[in-house]
Design an enzyme around this catalytic site. Structure first.
Site, PDB file in Angstrom:
ATOM      1  N   HIS A 187      -2.056  -5.505   1.530  1.00 36.11           N
ATOM      2  CA  HIS A 187      -3.569  -6.315   1.796  1.00 36.11           C
ATOM      3  C   HIS A 187      -3.499  -7.297   0.684  1.00 36.11           C
ATOM      4  O   HIS A 187      -2.406  -7.420   0.569  1.00 36.11           O
ATOM      5  CB  HIS A 187      -4.723  -5.725   0.423  1.00 36.11           C
ATOM      6  CG  HIS A 187      -5.278  -5.889   0.186  1.00 36.11           C
ATOM      7  ND1 HIS A 187      -7.020  -6.220   1.275  1.00 36.11           N
ATOM      8  CD2 HIS A 187      -5.352  -6.925  -1.121  1.00 36.11           C
ATOM      9  CE1 HIS A 187      -7.815  -6.986   0.447  1.00 36.11           C
ATOM     10  NE2 HIS A 187      -7.151  -7.787  -0.722  1.00 36.11           N
ATOM     11  N   LYS A 244       0.561  -1.276  -0.087  1.00 40.45           N
ATOM     12  CA  LYS A 244      -0.445   0.211   0.140  1.00 40.45           C
ATOM     13  C   LYS A 244       0.852   1.522   0.593  1.00 40.45           C
ATOM     14  O   LYS A 244       1.647   0.979   0.374  1.00 40.45           O
ATOM     15  CB  LYS A 244      -0.550  -0.034   1.282  1.00 40.45           C
ATOM     16  CG  LYS A 244      -2.393  -1.564   1.233  1.00 40.45           C
ATOM     17  CD  LYS A 244      -2.974  -0.745   2.890  1.00 40.45           C
ATOM     18  CE  LYS A 244      -4.559  -2.376   1.640  1.00 40.45           C
ATOM     19  NZ  LYS A 244      -5.473  -2.316   3.255  1.00 40.45           N
ATOM     20  N   TYR A 290     -12.617  -1.790  -3.676  1.00 37.91           N
ATOM     21  CA  TYR A 290     -12.819  -2.247  -2.487  1.00 37.91           C
ATOM     22  C   TYR A 290     -14.411  -2.559  -2.327  1.00 37.91           C
ATOM     23  O   TYR A 290     -14.329  -1.607  -1.406  1.00 37.91           O
ATOM     24  CB  TYR A 290     -12.121  -0.611  -1.328  1.00 37.91           C
ATOM     25  CG  TYR A 290     -11.237  -1.405  -1.185  1.00 37.91           C
ATOM     26  CD1 TYR A 290     -10.502  -2.526  -0.342  1.00 37.91           C
ATOM     27  CD2 TYR A 290     -10.065  -0.781  -0.963  1.00 37.91           C
ATOM     28  CE1 TYR A 290      -9.123  -2.997   0.428  1.00 37.91           C
ATOM     29  CE2 TYR A 290      -8.241  -1.237  -0.999  1.00 37.91           C
ATOM     30  CZ  TYR A 290      -8.427  -2.543  -0.051  1.00 37.91           C
ATOM     31  OH  TYR A 290      -6.581  -2.765   0.414  1.00 37.91           O
ATOM     32  N   ASN A 300      -1.690   0.157   6.572  1.00 36.56           N
ATOM     33  CA  ASN A 300      -1.294  -1.088   7.621  1.00 36.56           C
ATOM     34  C   ASN A 300      -0.356  -1.923   6.207  1.00 36.56           C
ATOM     35  O   ASN A 300      -0.120  -3.356   6.478  1.00 36.56           O
ATOM     36  CB  ASN A 300      -2.408  -2.004   7.310  1.00 36.56           C
ATOM     37  CG  ASN A 300      -3.416  -1.922   6.973  1.00 36.56           C
ATOM     38  OD1 ASN A 300      -3.933  -1.862   5.481  1.00 36.56           O
ATOM     39  ND2 ASN A 300      -4.195  -3.183   6.917  1.00 36.56           N
ATOM     40  N   GLU A 309      -9.124 -11.298  -7.746  1.00 37.31           N
ATOM     41  CA  GLU A 309      -9.341  -9.719  -7.335  1.00 37.31           C
ATOM     42  C   GLU A 309      -7.323  -9.524  -8.140  1.00 37.31           C
ATOM     43  O   GLU A 309      -7.379  -8.985  -8.630  1.00 37.31           O
ATOM     44  CB  GLU A 309      -8.594  -9.667  -5.797  1.00 37.31           C
ATOM     45  CG  GLU A 309      -9.745  -9.178  -4.514  1.00 37.31           C
ATOM     46  CD  GLU A 309      -9.454  -9.468  -3.347  1.00 37.31           C
ATOM     47  OE1 GLU A 309     -10.321  -8.470  -2.971  1.00 37.31           O
ATOM     48  OE2 GLU A 309      -7.932  -9.653  -2.970  1.00 37.31           O
TER      49      GLU A 309
HETATM   50  P1  CMP Z   1      -7.717  -4.360   3.818  1.00 33.25           P
HETATM   51  O1  CMP Z   1      -7.329  -5.685   4.054  1.00 33.25           O
HETATM   52  O2  CMP Z   1      -6.868  -4.022   2.403  1.00 33.25           O
HETATM   53  O3  CMP Z   1      -9.106  -4.055   3.943  1.00 33.25           O
HETATM   54  C1  CMP Z   1      -9.870  -3.347   3.929  1.00 33.25           C
HETATM   55  C2  CMP Z   1      -9.036  -2.153   4.722  1.00 33.25           C
HETATM   56  O4  CMP Z   1      -9.691  -1.160   4.874  1.00 33.25           O
HETATM   57  C3  CMP Z   1      -7.816  -2.497   5.145  1.00 33.25           C
HETATM   58  O5  CMP Z   1      -7.049  -3.053   4.912  1.00 33.25           O
HETATM   59  C4  CMP Z   1      -7.767  -1.505   5.513  1.00 33.25           C
HETATM   60  O6  CMP Z   1      -6.534  -0.916   5.206  1.00 33.25           O
HETATM   61  C5  CMP Z   1      -8.870  -0.444   6.308  1.00 33.25           C
HETATM   62  N1  CMP Z   1      -9.439  -0.686   7.212  1.00 33.25           N
HETATM   63  C6  CMP Z   1      -9.777   1.228   7.688  1.00 33.25           C
HETATM   64  N2  CMP Z   1     -10.220   1.451   8.236  1.00 33.25           N
HETATM   65  C7  CMP Z   1     -11.063  -0.230   8.520  1.00 33.25           C
HETATM   66  C8  CMP Z   1     -11.536  -1.498   9.973  1.00 33.25           C
HETATM   67  N3  CMP Z   1     -12.118   0.081  11.378  1.00 33.25           N
HETATM   68  N4  CMP Z   1     -11.426  -1.865   9.643  1.00 33.25           N
HETATM   69  C9  CMP Z   1     -10.969  -2.778   8.975  1.00 33.25           C
HETATM   70  N5  CMP Z   1     -10.841  -2.083   7.842  1.00 33.25           N
HETATM   71  C10 CMP Z   1      -9.984  -0.771   7.986  1.00 33.25           C
END
Ligand code: CMP
Length: 139
Positions: free
Chosen positions: A116, A10, A50, A113, A127
Protein backbone atom coordinates in the site's frame (compact mmCIF):
# COMPACT_ATOMS: atom_id res chain seq x y z
CA UNK A 1 10.41 18.83 -2.48
CA UNK A 2 11.50 16.14 -0.03
CA UNK A 3 8.36 14.32 1.08
CA UNK A 4 7.35 11.47 3.35
CA UNK A 5 4.88 8.75 2.39
CA UNK A 6 3.37 5.79 4.24
CA UNK A 7 4.06 2.35 2.83
CA UNK A 8 2.70 -1.00 4.00
CA UNK A 9 4.18 -4.32 2.91
CA UNK A 10 1.05 -6.49 3.02
CA UNK A 11 0.49 -10.01 4.44
CA UNK A 12 0.79 -11.77 1.04
CA UNK A 13 4.32 -10.36 0.73
CA UNK A 14 5.51 -10.95 4.33
CA UNK A 15 4.21 -14.55 4.03
CA UNK A 16 6.37 -15.11 0.93
CA UNK A 17 9.46 -13.52 2.57
CA UNK A 18 9.49 -10.59 0.13
CA UNK A 19 10.17 -7.76 2.60
CA UNK A 20 13.81 -7.39 1.58
CA UNK A 21 13.11 -7.68 -2.16
CA UNK A 22 10.48 -4.92 -1.89
CA UNK A 23 12.73 -2.71 0.24
CA UNK A 24 15.49 -3.12 -2.36
CA UNK A 25 13.15 -1.64 -4.99
CA UNK A 26 12.44 1.40 -2.78
CA UNK A 27 16.13 1.97 -2.07
CA UNK A 28 17.19 1.45 -5.70
CA UNK A 29 14.71 4.18 -6.67
CA UNK A 30 16.23 6.60 -4.17
CA UNK A 31 13.62 6.33 -1.44
CA UNK A 32 15.00 6.13 2.10
CA UNK A 33 13.27 3.93 4.72
CA UNK A 34 13.24 6.34 7.68
CA UNK A 35 10.85 4.32 9.90
CA UNK A 36 9.79 0.68 9.79
CA UNK A 37 7.95 -1.80 12.01
CA UNK A 38 6.41 -5.24 11.65
CA UNK A 39 2.97 -5.52 13.23
CA UNK A 40 -0.12 -7.70 13.09
CA UNK A 41 -3.13 -5.41 12.63
CA UNK A 42 -6.31 -6.04 14.62
CA UNK A 43 -9.66 -5.98 12.82
CA UNK A 44 -10.45 -2.60 14.42
CA UNK A 45 -7.13 -1.12 13.31
CA UNK A 46 -7.56 -2.35 9.72
CA UNK A 47 -11.14 -1.02 9.60
CA UNK A 48 -9.98 2.38 10.85
CA UNK A 49 -7.00 2.59 8.49
CA UNK A 50 -9.15 1.72 5.45
CA UNK A 51 -12.19 3.69 6.71
CA UNK A 52 -12.48 5.65 3.43
CA UNK A 53 -13.34 2.37 1.70
CA UNK A 54 -15.99 1.16 4.16
CA UNK A 55 -18.87 1.37 1.66
CA UNK A 56 -16.93 -0.45 -1.08
CA UNK A 57 -17.84 -4.07 -1.92
CA UNK A 58 -14.26 -5.22 -1.28
CA UNK A 59 -14.06 -3.73 2.25
CA UNK A 60 -14.82 -6.90 4.23
CA UNK A 61 -12.38 -9.00 2.20
CA UNK A 62 -9.73 -6.29 2.47
CA UNK A 63 -9.98 -6.20 6.29
CA UNK A 64 -9.83 -10.02 6.49
CA UNK A 65 -6.78 -10.04 4.20
CA UNK A 66 -4.94 -7.21 6.01
CA UNK A 67 -5.37 -9.01 9.36
CA UNK A 68 -4.38 -12.44 7.97
CA UNK A 69 -0.69 -12.05 8.86
CA UNK A 70 2.00 -9.54 9.72
CA UNK A 71 2.50 -6.32 7.78
CA UNK A 72 5.51 -4.02 7.66
CA UNK A 73 4.54 -0.36 8.05
CA UNK A 74 7.16 2.10 6.88
CA UNK A 75 7.82 5.75 6.19
CA UNK A 76 9.64 6.43 2.91
CA UNK A 77 11.47 9.72 2.41
CA UNK A 78 12.65 11.29 -0.80
CA UNK A 79 12.17 13.83 -3.56
CA UNK A 80 8.48 13.62 -4.55
CA UNK A 81 8.19 10.47 -2.41
CA UNK A 82 4.38 10.14 -2.67
CA UNK A 83 4.28 10.01 -6.48
CA UNK A 84 7.58 8.17 -6.77
CA UNK A 85 6.35 5.39 -4.49
CA UNK A 86 3.13 5.05 -6.51
CA UNK A 87 5.23 4.70 -9.64
CA UNK A 88 7.41 1.99 -8.07
CA UNK A 89 4.33 0.11 -6.77
CA UNK A 90 2.47 0.11 -10.11
CA UNK A 91 -1.30 -0.06 -10.62
CA UNK A 92 -3.57 -1.50 -7.89
CA UNK A 93 -4.46 -4.40 -10.19
CA UNK A 94 -1.26 -6.32 -10.97
CA UNK A 95 -2.68 -7.23 -14.41
CA UNK A 96 -2.53 -3.49 -15.22
CA UNK A 97 0.77 -2.75 -13.47
CA UNK A 98 3.76 -1.73 -15.62
CA UNK A 99 6.63 -4.19 -16.01
CA UNK A 100 9.26 -3.92 -13.30
CA UNK A 101 6.88 -2.48 -10.69
CA UNK A 102 6.43 -4.18 -7.30
CA UNK A 103 2.85 -5.21 -8.06
CA UNK A 104 3.71 -6.54 -11.54
CA UNK A 105 6.50 -8.66 -10.09
CA UNK A 106 5.07 -9.74 -6.75
CA UNK A 107 1.31 -9.16 -6.34
CA UNK A 108 -1.02 -12.18 -6.32
CA UNK A 109 -4.21 -10.31 -7.34
CA UNK A 110 -6.02 -6.96 -6.97
CA UNK A 111 -6.56 -7.58 -3.23
CA UNK A 112 -3.32 -9.36 -2.26
CA UNK A 113 -1.31 -6.72 -4.08
CA UNK A 114 1.79 -6.76 -1.85
CA UNK A 115 2.01 -3.06 -0.97
CA UNK A 116 0.00 0.00 0.00
CA UNK A 117 1.19 3.56 -0.58
CA UNK A 118 -0.38 6.90 0.33
CA UNK A 119 -2.17 8.53 -2.61
CA UNK A 120 -1.47 12.20 -1.81
CA UNK A 121 0.56 14.40 0.56
CA UNK A 122 -2.35 15.09 2.95
CA UNK A 123 -3.29 11.39 3.09
CA UNK A 124 0.38 10.57 3.72
CA UNK A 125 0.54 12.82 6.79
CA UNK A 126 -2.62 11.23 8.17
CA UNK A 127 -1.50 7.66 7.42
CA UNK A 128 1.99 8.21 8.87
CA UNK A 129 0.47 9.56 12.10
CA UNK A 130 -1.74 6.44 12.29
CA UNK A 131 1.32 4.17 12.58
CA UNK A 132 4.22 6.27 13.87
CA UNK A 133 5.12 8.82 16.51
CA UNK A 134 7.45 11.61 15.40
CA UNK A 135 10.26 10.19 17.55
CA UNK A 136 10.21 6.94 15.48
CA UNK A 137 10.91 8.72 12.17
CA UNK A 138 14.65 9.09 11.77
CA UNK A 139 15.76 10.76 8.57
P1 CMP B 1 -4.59 -0.26 -1.49
O1 CMP B 1 -3.76 0.61 -2.35
O2 CMP B 1 -4.03 -0.63 -0.15
O3 CMP B 1 -6.02 0.43 -1.26
C1 CMP B 1 -7.20 -0.32 -1.06
C2 CMP B 1 -7.01 -1.80 -1.18
O4 CMP B 1 -8.19 -2.56 -1.36
C3 CMP B 1 -6.20 -2.09 -2.43
O5 CMP B 1 -4.87 -1.65 -2.29
C4 CMP B 1 -6.37 -3.60 -2.53
O6 CMP B 1 -5.55 -4.31 -1.61
C5 CMP B 1 -7.83 -3.77 -2.04
N1 CMP B 1 -8.79 -4.03 -3.13
C6 CMP B 1 -9.44 -5.19 -3.31
N2 CMP B 1 -10.26 -5.12 -4.34
C7 CMP B 1 -10.13 -3.90 -4.88
C8 CMP B 1 -10.73 -3.24 -6.00
N3 CMP B 1 -11.63 -3.82 -6.77
N4 CMP B 1 -10.34 -1.98 -6.24
C9 CMP B 1 -9.42 -1.35 -5.45
N5 CMP B 1 -8.83 -1.94 -4.37
C10 CMP B 1 -9.19 -3.21 -4.10
Amino acid sequence: AIEHTLSIIKPDATRRNLTGAINAKFEAAGLRIVAQKRIHLTKAQAETFYGVHKERPFFGGLVTFMTSGPVVAQVLEGEGAVAKNREIMGATDPKKAAAGTIRAEFAEDIEANSVHGSDAADTAAHEIAFFFAGIEIVG
